[in-house]
Enzyme design. Structure first.
Site, PDB file in Angstrom:
ATOM      1  N   GLU A  14       0.839  -1.203   0.000  1.00  0.00           N
ATOM      2  CA  GLU A  14       0.000   0.000   0.000  1.00  0.00           C
ATOM      3  C   GLU A  14       0.873   1.253   0.000  1.00  0.00           C
ATOM      4  OE1 GLU A  14      -2.765   0.105   3.298  1.00  0.00           O
ATOM      5  OE2 GLU A  14      -3.862   1.789   2.434  1.00  0.00           O
ATOM      6  N   ASN A  74     -12.440  -1.424  -0.741  1.00  0.00           N
ATOM      7  CA  ASN A  74     -11.669  -1.914   0.401  1.00  0.00           C
ATOM      8  C   ASN A  74     -12.334  -1.435   1.685  1.00  0.00           C
ATOM      9  OD1 ASN A  74      -8.958  -2.787   1.791  1.00  0.00           O
ATOM     10  ND2 ASN A  74      -9.360  -0.715   2.545  1.00  0.00           N
ATOM     11  N   GLU A  75     -12.665  -2.345   2.535  1.00  0.00           N
ATOM     12  CA  GLU A  75     -13.253  -1.988   3.839  1.00  0.00           C
ATOM     13  C   GLU A  75     -14.256  -0.839   3.680  1.00  0.00           C
ATOM     14  OE1 GLU A  75     -10.334  -1.534   6.974  1.00  0.00           O
ATOM     15  OE2 GLU A  75      -9.527  -3.542   6.614  1.00  0.00           O
ATOM     16  N   TYR A  87      -6.532  -8.820  11.336  1.00  0.00           N
ATOM     17  CA  TYR A  87      -5.217  -8.577  11.935  1.00  0.00           C
ATOM     18  C   TYR A  87      -5.160  -9.200  13.328  1.00  0.00           C
ATOM     19  CZ  TYR A  87      -4.152  -5.326   8.196  1.00  0.00           C
ATOM     20  OH  TYR A  87      -3.876  -4.786   6.969  1.00  0.00           O
ATOM     21  N   GLU A  99      -5.936  -9.175   3.767  1.00  0.00           N
ATOM     22  CA  GLU A  99      -5.107  -8.408   4.717  1.00  0.00           C
ATOM     23  C   GLU A  99      -5.025  -9.238   5.979  1.00  0.00           C
ATOM     24  OE1 GLU A  99      -5.853  -4.228   5.437  1.00  0.00           O
ATOM     25  OE2 GLU A  99      -6.386  -3.908   3.332  1.00  0.00           O
ATOM     26  N   GLN A 142       2.354  -6.030   5.567  1.00  0.00           N
ATOM     27  CA  GLN A 142       2.480  -5.689   4.165  1.00  0.00           C
ATOM     28  C   GLN A 142       3.864  -6.117   3.689  1.00  0.00           C
ATOM     29  OE1 GLN A 142       1.146  -1.761   3.082  1.00  0.00           O
ATOM     30  NE2 GLN A 142      -0.713  -1.875   4.321  1.00  0.00           N
TER      31      GLN A 142
END
Ligand code: AHR
Length: 514
Positions: A45, A192-193, A269, A324, A373
């Protein structure tokens, strides 16, 4: 005197507790699901130094580079056989306007990266540079289009610019900018989200937007038909607020001819309590156990999402993309908190191995995953500082797991008990086995216990491979000591078909069993 010595020796022997027998690890032969290599994907990103500094240094940099892309990072990533890279975000994707990142670099506008530190985004690294980078590391493309602040027209134009093969103005513009042939875009993230940074949309609102984008973002590359057709990924699980996955699946079940999707995303996460507060270096066993205990949520969350998808799609046509994932820890002291810079320790290596095993166990549904990432951000593969680069413990796990790409899972059974520290408890051993295309049987074994080695008993003539371990749970690689956590050879002992493999405390091993 001699008799007394013998009697004392016998007494001492009786008092010594018998060493625990090796834990039998039994590997079956029934083939399971094929492990899609795309679960070893990466995420890059525009965030902190993830792109600028981590990947891009510019063609005039004294740091060795090819067309601005740093050569040390490319060489490191090539060894991982990175299957795909997700770009440009993340939250950044829903504020990204692709036109600002094409054409003469000097004429590209500078914009604000409002999500990540409020820094200037020079747009020097745009579509052509990303495609060049992916090409240099040998990866396929996973693009996220902007639904939050963009339009279907903007996204459709981007697709036409990248994949158009005819004499359209956009395809000609791409050629004028240096790329005649259309590019392949394997995956297209539809936002995204969007329940959060991507526009805070209700699930119903998102579904309506997603359908429009799914219809209009056409891939025009003639090479991308049939099995090679681009796969569209809708946004899924929304941190438990409502259920995007349920709504998207419901819509998909009653879809009309004009739109479709092939996958749905899950972001998870491992944090051990928001906001991220666990240190990424200089920590002890409590923080080790806390984070790894929290990490067990990955399996339950995937099972939950799979159960929802199964209700609408029992044939498992759609895939789950865990696009992610990784440890999200407190920012390095003194760093810009918006840059999400953290160290990467032996604990991260254990977490990565355990999570990859989870994805592989769910391989019939989880067919894409992207660790967050790639460089310098969150649980990174590489850390850079000016001209220097260091490989992280997580990098080594990804490298050791390369044989699992496209391998076929086989059953593996064991009972090794639990590792407990205070209120945290988890399986002591985590194992996964698969047969590669060339017939080699591979076993990945993680000894989660940070204090006790573990012996496992296997059947075979030999078991050889690599093991990653370190003196401490918080051991890290630094620019001055880059090989503190680095894989070493491991070999089982034994004969007559019975092998014993000793797994050091806190270790990840990958062995080929002959
Ligand atoms: O990876 C950092 C951020 O985490 C991403 O931009 C966003 O999608 C997620 O919340």
């Amino acid at each position: 005197m001699r008799m007394l010595k013998t009697a004392l020796a016998a007494l001492a022997l009786a008092a010594t507790p018998a060493a625990a027998d090796p834990v039998p690890v039994t590997i079956g032969t029934t083939p399971g699901a094929t492990i899609n290599r795309d679960i070893f994907g990466q995420f890059a990103e525009h965030l902190g130094t993830g792109i600028y500094g981590g990947v891009w240094v510019g063609p005039d940099s004294p740091i060795p580079n090819v067309r601005g892309i740093r050569s040390d990072v490319v060489a490191a990533l090539r060894a991982l056989h990175v299957p795909n890279v997700r770009w440009p975000g993340g939250c950044f994707a829903d504020e990204y306007h692709w036109r600002k990142g094409i054409g003469a670099p000097a004429l590209r506008p500078s914009t604000l990266n409002a999500n990540w530190g409020g820094v200037i985004e020079p747009n020097t690294f745009g579509t052509h540079e990303f495609m060049d980078f992916a090409d240099q590391i040998g990866a396929e493309i996973f693009l996220s289009v902007n639904i939050g602040s963009g339009t279907p027209e903007e996204a459709a134009d981007w697709l036409e610019y990248m994949t158009g093969d005819g004499p359209s103005t956009l395809a000609k513009e791409r050629a004028a900018n240096g790329r005649a042939k259309p590019w392949n875009v394997k995956y297209l993230g539809l936002g995204n989200e969007n329940w959060g940074c991507g526009g805070a949309m209700s699930n119903d609102h998102y579904v309506e937007e997603m359908k429009r984008f799914a219809h209009y973002t056409r891939n025009l590359n003639p090479a991308q038909t049939g099995a090679n057709a681009m796969k569209r990924v809708a946004v899924g699980w929304d941190s438990g607020k409502s259920d995007y996955t349920e709504s998207v699946m419901q819509a998909w079940k009653s879809k009309v001819w004009s739109w479709d999707i092939e996958g749905i995303s899950l972001h998870n996460y491992t944090v051990a309590g928001w906001p991220p507060h666990l240190p990424s270096s200089n920590f002890g066993e409590d923080d080790y156990a806390n984070l790894l205990a929290d990490n067990q949520r990955m399996d339950t969350l995937i099972a939950k999402q799979t159960a929802i998808m199964d209700r609408y799609d029992p044939e498992k046509k759609l895939f789950l993309a865990v696009d992610e994932w990784g440890a999200w820890l407190a920012p390095n002291p003194g760093s810009n908190p918006g840059f999400l810079q953290q160290q990467n320790s032996m604990r991260d290596a254990i977490l990565a191995a355990v999570d990859i095993n989870v994805f592989m166990r769910h391989a019939d549904r989880v067919r894409v995953a992207n660790i967050a990432q790639m460089a310098n951000v969150l649980q990174a593969m590489v850390l850079t500082d000016g001209p220097r680069m260091v490989l992280t413990p997580t990098y080594h796990v990804f490298r050791m797991y390369v044989p699992f790409q496209d391998a076929v899972a086989v059953p593996v059974t064991y009972a090794a008990g639990t590792y407990t520290r205070g209120k945290w408890s988890m399986p002591r051993l985590d194992a996964f086995a698969a047969r590669a295309k060339d017939g080699t049987l591979w076993l990945a074994v993680t000894n989660v216990d940070p204090n006790q080695p573990l012996e496992i008993a296997l059947t075979g003539r030999s078991a050889k491979g690599e093991v990653l371990t370190a003196p401490k749970v918080d051991s890290i690689n630094t620019f001055d000591a880059p090989n503190a956590v680095t894989p070493k050879p491991i070999d089982a002992r034994g004969s007559g078909g019975r092998l014993v493999l000793t797994l050091p405390a806190k270790s990840v091993a990958v062995v080929a069993i002959r």
